[in-house]
Scaffold this motif. Structure first.
Motif, PDB file in Angstrom:
ATOM      1  N   VAL B  64       0.261  -9.776   9.856  1.00  0.00           N
ATOM      2  CA  VAL B  64       0.250  -9.000   8.610  1.00  0.00           C
ATOM      3  C   VAL B  64       0.961  -9.812   7.532  1.00  0.00           C
ATOM      4  CG1 VAL B  64       1.164  -6.906   7.511  1.00  0.00           C
ATOM      5  CG2 VAL B  64       0.139  -6.785   9.798  1.00  0.00           C
ATOM      6  N   ASN B  65       0.432  -9.735   6.312  1.00  0.00           N
ATOM      7  CA  ASN B  65       1.046 -10.454   5.185  1.00  0.00           C
ATOM      8  C   ASN B  65       2.456  -9.898   4.936  1.00  0.00           C
ATOM      9  OD1 ASN B  65       1.920 -11.183   2.586  1.00  0.00           O
ATOM     10  ND2 ASN B  65      -0.194 -11.416   1.863  1.00  0.00           N
ATOM     11  N   PRO B  66       3.496 -10.684   5.225  1.00  0.00           N
ATOM     12  CA  PRO B  66       4.860 -10.128   5.126  1.00  0.00           C
ATOM     13  C   PRO B  66       5.280  -9.795   3.705  1.00  0.00           C
ATOM     14  CG  PRO B  66       4.935 -12.470   5.638  1.00  0.00           C
ATOM     15  CD  PRO B  66       3.507 -12.087   5.684  1.00  0.00           C
ATOM     16  N   ASP B  67       4.780 -10.554   2.722  1.00  0.00           N
ATOM     17  CA  ASP B  67       5.158 -10.271   1.332  1.00  0.00           C
ATOM     18  C   ASP B  67       4.642  -8.905   0.889  1.00  0.00           C
ATOM     19  OD1 ASP B  67       6.559 -12.595   0.977  1.00  0.00           O
ATOM     20  OD2 ASP B  67       4.826 -13.725   0.277  1.00  0.00           O
ATOM     21  N   LEU B  68       3.386  -8.617   1.259  1.00  0.00           N
ATOM     22  CA  LEU B  68       2.835  -7.304   0.907  1.00  0.00           C
ATOM     23  C   LEU B  68       3.594  -6.198   1.633  1.00  0.00           C
ATOM     24  CD1 LEU B  68      -1.064  -7.689   0.890  1.00  0.00           C
ATOM     25  CD2 LEU B  68       0.452  -7.487  -1.060  1.00  0.00           C
ATOM     26  N   ALA B  69       3.859  -6.431   2.906  1.00  0.00           N
ATOM     27  CA  ALA B  69       4.526  -5.400   3.714  1.00  0.00           C
ATOM     28  C   ALA B  69       5.917  -5.087   3.166  1.00  0.00           C
ATOM     29  CB  ALA B  69       4.617  -5.857   5.164  1.00  0.00           C
ATOM     30  N   ILE B  70       6.660  -6.133   2.831  1.00  0.00           N
ATOM     31  CA  ILE B  70       8.015  -5.943   2.308  1.00  0.00           C
ATOM     32  C   ILE B  70       7.964  -5.222   0.954  1.00  0.00           C
ATOM     33  CG2 ILE B  70       9.964  -7.240   1.332  1.00  0.00           C
ATOM     34  CD1 ILE B  70       9.913  -6.988   4.394  1.00  0.00           C
ATOM     35  N   SER B  71       6.971  -5.582   0.150  1.00  0.00           N
ATOM     36  CA  SER B  71       6.854  -4.935  -1.168  1.00  0.00           C
ATOM     37  C   SER B  71       6.553  -3.453  -1.020  1.00  0.00           C
ATOM     38  CB  SER B  71       5.752  -5.611  -1.994  1.00  0.00           C
ATOM     39  OG  SER B  71       6.025  -6.978  -2.129  1.00  0.00           O
ATOM     40  N   VAL B  72       5.768  -3.114  -0.015  1.00  0.00           N
ATOM     41  CA  VAL B  72       5.419  -1.702   0.191  1.00  0.00           C
ATOM     42  C   VAL B  72       6.652  -0.866   0.551  1.00  0.00           C
ATOM     43  CG1 VAL B  72       4.255  -0.165   1.857  1.00  0.00           C
ATOM     44  CG2 VAL B  72       2.974  -1.963   0.715  1.00  0.00           C
ATOM     45  N   ILE B  73       7.534  -1.438   1.344  1.00  0.00           N
ATOM     46  CA  ILE B  73       8.696  -0.626   1.747  1.00  0.00           C
ATOM     47  C   ILE B  73       9.901  -0.818   0.818  1.00  0.00           C
ATOM     48  CG2 ILE B  73       8.130  -0.249   4.180  1.00  0.00           C
ATOM     49  CD1 ILE B  73      10.692  -2.803   3.611  1.00  0.00           C
ATOM     50  N   PHE B  74       9.775  -1.719  -0.145  1.00  0.00           N
ATOM     51  CA  PHE B  74      10.936  -1.992  -0.995  1.00  0.00           C
ATOM     52  C   PHE B  74      11.496  -0.739  -1.684  1.00  0.00           C
ATOM     53  CE2 PHE B  74      13.393  -3.627  -4.561  1.00  0.00           C
ATOM     54  CZ  PHE B  74      14.242  -4.479  -3.882  1.00  0.00           C
ATOM     55  N   PRO B  75      10.658   0.144  -2.246  1.00  0.00           N
ATOM     56  CA  PRO B  75      11.239   1.363  -2.856  1.00  0.00           C
ATOM     57  C   PRO B  75      12.060   2.181  -1.856  1.00  0.00           C
ATOM     58  CG  PRO B  75       8.932   1.133  -3.465  1.00  0.00           C
ATOM     59  CD  PRO B  75       9.196   0.109  -2.407  1.00  0.00           C
ATOM     60  N   GLU B  76      11.640   2.171  -0.583  1.00  0.00           N
ATOM     61  CA  GLU B  76      12.386   2.917   0.433  1.00  0.00           C
ATOM     62  C   GLU B  76      13.750   2.271   0.693  1.00  0.00           C
ATOM     63  OE1 GLU B  76      11.385   5.664   1.039  1.00  0.00           O
ATOM     64  OE2 GLU B  76       9.234   5.789   1.398  1.00  0.00           O
ATOM     65  N   LEU B  77      13.790   0.937   0.600  1.00  0.00           N
ATOM     66  CA  LEU B  77      15.084   0.253   0.767  1.00  0.00           C
ATOM     67  C   LEU B  77      16.041   0.659  -0.353  1.00  0.00           C
ATOM     68  CD1 LEU B  77      14.029  -3.411   1.730  1.00  0.00           C
ATOM     69  CD2 LEU B  77      14.624  -1.538   3.249  1.00  0.00           C
TER      70      LEU B  77
END
Lengths: 331, 243
Positions: B64-77
């Motif tokens: 899975v593209n890690p940059d996209l994945a991290i961006s998706v959960i960033f608001p939750e962080l």
């Protein structure tokens, strides 16, 4: 002889009864028909006596807050002003945590550099040193006591304790664990990279990863492998005074000696010992199990409190989806 | 007729049209400097990712593209950073284990995943065909609705390695459901972020509708300050990941 036997049996029986008693049970609140707990807003705050509870419920006509049995509402909407701040129950983990936490302390107040480049410690008006160099300096939680490691002019290494005790050491202090009252400590000594006469070609990984433990009485344990036993595998608890625990895989050591198997699926926070370490309770999501086989199912809150110097666990449960009950049992 | 037309058009007078435009623009957070809006909470979230590079490595290892994945959960962080000292989830974890999601369905951990989200993932994962990437790396989930399986789910949700795995599963399932390429273009980020926050099991029209709405908040209770989840994800991606 018969009388002795009778007396001994009575004492034994009394001990067994007093420690295998069923926990006391008290109803704190019963949800009424149509009411449910609003899970996002419940913090289950407790006062010192461990009995007070704050919950938010949703009934047929809106929201209610229940604060120690006092019901307020209905409120059409919940807002943050109606909520109580959610304090973390510090006693929900059996481990004594503030072990020698020296974060945020300005060491300038206690350490001084002398004109000749040596260092000294100044604590409560008393001076310790001078030392060639200081390698570590840690307080107990009440800052009434310190443990430092220093290099002497002859390059030997010493542990300097505020009591005046000086102990030669043969490793690098990587962590000091203080007992809850701060009077006892446990030193974790790792490989000393700064030691003289080290031949780098003869150092192997096992040496680099090994550490030993030295108690305040000067007893030494180890070597242990720091890959297998991490800092969190060594701890004092809130209830066992100066006794310390070490987890080595499935084995639990008490004061450095083999003690018992670590209960299955339990982490260090989940095991609560009596002061003499003879009885214990293990908490998990689905139950608290005491060593006398007493079980309290589904404790949503576990708190520790003392009465007459004795440690008790207080457990809050939600039973039949309506009864909020409080169980109390001595450790 | 003219009178009727005037009556109909009256609400759309010049002033009202201007007001409508202002209202419409206020519903979008496009161009907002989220780093300034969230301040320390944003910085904490960034630091967490910097200190936990294994998360991106783990996600990448699942294809899975890690940059996209991290961006998706960033608001939750960001939200986790804001509320971590205010919430105590242990009680809810016990209630979920005991009674199930009808009684307690709440956000757990850094990625703020709910047990109900995990159940959807696990159920769809079990139904996935075996030839999909990384399917073989995970055994089938026990979906029995009993305390034992619920307790196991809670333990997974609390484990950060499992959170990363669940996130990779979410991407794999969204790609499969919406026939996206595994190297999804960044234009799809907004939709995927909305699917993460809304629920990927909803139809695309619902996810698309929710994508345009501001309903993300960092407090315990939804207040007046609400933001657009997808646009925070896009903002983070553009700042940190766009090559």
């Amino acid at each position: 002889m018969k009388n002795y036997l009778l007396a001994f049996t009575s004492v034994l029986l009394f001990s067994v009864i007093s420690y295998s008693q069923t926990p006391s049970k008290e109803n704190l609140y019963t949800l009424q028909s149509g009411e449910s707990m609003v899970y996002g807003e419940n913090c289950f705050n407790f006062s010192d006596n461990g009995k007070e509870i704050f919950i938010v419920i949703h009934g047929n006509d809106g929201y209610y807050t229940i604060n120690n049995g006092v019901r307020k509402g209905p409120f059409k909407e919940m807002n943050e002003s109606l909520l109580k701040p959610c304090n973390q129950n510090s006693s929900s983990c059996s481990v004594f945590e503030p072990n020698g936490n020296s974060e945020g302390i300005s060491f300038d107040e206690y350490l001084k550099t002398n004109d000749d480049g040596t260092s000294s410690i100044v604590f409560k008006g008393k001076e310790y040193g001078p030392f060639m160099a200081l390698q570590s300096f840690q307080f107990n939680s009440s800052k009434s006591f310190f443990v430092a490691s220093a290099i002497e002019k002859d390059m030997s290494k010493k542990l300097i304790v505020s009591t005046g005790k000086v102990v030669p050491i043969d490793g690098m202090v990587s962590r000091v664990y203080f007992s809850p009252d701060g009077s006892q400590y446990l030193i974790k000594l790792g490989f000393d990279y700064t030691a003289q006469n080290i031949d780098p070609t003869k150092i192997n990984m096992d040496q680099l990863m090994s550490f030993s433990l030295v108690t305040s009485e000067g007893n030494k344990f180890g070597p242990f492998n720091s890959e297998k036993i991490t800092e969190s595998d060594i701890w004092y608890t809130q209830t066992t005074g100066n006794h310390w625990f070490l987890r080595n895989g499935d084995d639990l050591l008490l004061d450095g000696k083999p003690f018992m198997k670590m209960p299955e699926n339990a982490n260090r926070c989940d095991v609560w010992f009596s002061a003499d370490c003879k009885r214990y309770a293990v908490t998990s999501y689905d139950k608290v199990k005491f060593s006398d086989n007493t079980i309290v199912p589904y404790p949503i809150i576990t708190t520790l409190f003392y009465k007459d110097g004795k440690a008790y666990l207080r457990l809050i449960t939600l039973e039949n989806e309506k009864d909020i009950n409080l169980y109390t049992k001595a450790l | 007729m003219k009178k009727i037309l005037t009556y109909i058009l009256k609400p759309f007078s010049k002033i009202n049209i201007v007001l409508l435009l202002i209202l419409a623009s206020s519903c979008s957070d496009k161009g907002k400097e989220f780093k300034a809006v969230f301040g320390q909470k944003y910085i904490d979230a960034e630091k967490y990712l910097e200190n936990n590079k294994w998360i991106k490595d783990t996600i990448a290892s699942y294809g899975v593209n890690p940059d996209l994945a991290i961006s998706v959960i960033f608001p939750e962080l960001i939200r986790y950073s804001a509320i971590k000292d205010l919430v105590e989830t242990h009680s809810l974890e016990v209630l979920y284990t005991q009674y199930g999601s009808k009684y307690a369905d709440f956000s757990i951990g850094r990625f703020q995943m709910k047990p109900s989200f995990a159940v959807h993932l696990e159920n769809d994962w079990n139904l996935l065909s075996l030839n999909l990437h990384f399917k073989g790396k995970t055994e089938s989930f026990n979906l029995s609705d009993n305390p034992q399986s619920r307790m196991q789910r809670i333990m997974r949700l609390k484990d950060e390695k499992w959170q990363a795995k669940y996130l990779a599963m979410f991407f794999t399932l969204v790609y499969a459901k919406y026939k996206m390429g595994l190297n999804s273009p960044e234009q799809e980020l907004s939709f995927i972020a909305s699917a993460y926050n809304t629920g990927y099991w909803y139809d695309s029209a619902t996810i698309e509708r929710m994508r345009k709405q501001n309903y993300f908040y960092t407090g315990l209770i939804k207040g007046n300050e609400v933001y657009n989840y997808s646009e925070i994800s896009e903002y983070y991606y553009k700042k940190n990941c766009r090559k």
